[in-house]
Motif scaffolding. Sequence first.
Motif, PDB file in Angstrom:
ATOM      1  N   ARG A  74       1.598  71.635  57.675  1.00 36.46           N
ATOM      2  CA  ARG A  74       1.713  70.274  57.090  1.00 36.46           C
ATOM      3  C   ARG A  74       2.097  69.128  58.330  1.00 36.46           C
ATOM      4  N   GLN A  75       1.671  68.253  58.153  1.00 34.87           N
ATOM      5  CA  GLN A  75       2.168  67.160  59.274  1.00 34.87           C
ATOM      6  C   GLN A  75       3.671  66.855  59.478  1.00 34.87           C
ATOM      7  N   ALA A  98      -7.460  60.636  56.397  1.00 33.09           N
ATOM      8  CA  ALA A  98      -6.841  60.691  54.860  1.00 33.09           C
ATOM      9  C   ALA A  98      -7.561  59.750  54.091  1.00 33.09           C
ATOM     10  N   GLN A 125      -4.817  68.808  54.153  1.00 34.86           N
ATOM     11  CA  GLN A 125      -3.884  67.607  53.930  1.00 34.86           C
ATOM     12  C   GLN A 125      -3.736  67.465  52.529  1.00 34.86           C
ATOM     13  N   SER A 165      -4.284  61.829  58.930  1.00 37.32           N
ATOM     14  CA  SER A 165      -3.628  63.059  58.863  1.00 37.32           C
ATOM     15  C   SER A 165      -3.486  63.947  59.942  1.00 37.32           C
TER      16      SER A 165
END
Length: 397
Positions: free
Chosen positions: A311-312, A347, A154, A260
């Motif tokens: 990635r998100q 996160a 993250q 995340s």
Amino acid sequence: MEHFDHVIIGAGISGLGMAHFSRHQGLQTLVLERSERAGGSIRSHGFPETQGFWAELGAHTCYNSYGQLLSILDEVGLSGALTAKQKLRYSMQVGTETRSIVSRLHPFELIAHLPRLLFASKDGQSVETYYSGVLGPRNYRDLFAHAFDAVICQPAAQFPAELLFRKKPRRKEVMRSFTLPGGIEDLARSLVQQPGLEVRLACRVRPLRRANGELIVAVEDRGDIRARYVTLAVPPDQALGLLPPGFEGAAAALAQIGMSEIDSIAVCVPAAAVNLPPLAGLIGVEQPFLSVVSRDYIADADYRGFTFHFRQTASNPAEHLECIAQVLGVPRQSFSAFARAQNRLPALRAGHSARVREIDAALAGTPLALTGNYFRGLSLEDCLIRSAAEMARLFGT
């Protein structure tokens, strides 16, 4: 109504570790898990098409500094099965090129800033603030920012610097880095199968209630369970939704912890099809993925495995598979198999230790415990250290 000494909600490594400690204290222990599998972020995926080849879709790192983990491995009889991981290097994926890590380093800036390590404090600092100061801003921007993103899967810039790396004593008689014959999930399977421990899957739990000095765990479609003690071993947003009345301080702290989302895809490819030399993995630089973890640490004559952690913001599986094919330099059709998992991680942000203190103050003197990867750090060992500490608080062990 059923009654247990200790009910643990969540069967990831934190919950299974807590259950292991609880069982060893002779407590009647029940673990409830909302999904249809135990292990949480421990997910060693076996590819049926390959007759035994596997890759990690979640946690993939175990070291000889993981004292709690090693003690559990001793107790469940897995110490003799430890499998050494071949020492390999990470590389950087920059655009379409695979480059060495040192190619992104600014050595003179590093030399100029390293003396600051002698007096710089991590307390209350973000990863970006602390490491830009001790390694140099260009080094952080061009190399370490991407490496730290890869480590915790993250964006790491605002992550608490004190939680990124913690020095732990090593057991020198144990290999430095290891896994298990079927992957790390061998540990989760062994913990679930321990005699005297009951694990129930596909259980959706409602918010806890208090009654007559005990806690009531209500399971949808299965009735209520009375417990002397309850441990919430679930992500912070889920723990927030399960807290009983009277824990407003913990609720306020939990509400400040974000999550995340990571989309992980593992591919299995014929070994002869990939021209990349053996490697530990790749660190993405301005890529849709944060990192790639290779299965090359256990050589296989027929297959190679690569797990991409995206990635998100990237959420299209077809695009992900095409990206994987391009990075590996193979046609999409050459994949022998692939598997996908969506992982969630806390996160954490600088100043997180204050939130942990607020949670602990709210829990003090109560029969409720909280554990997970949002207290000391994200590693398996950090989770187990928290579980052991909560076990000691509840039962004085």
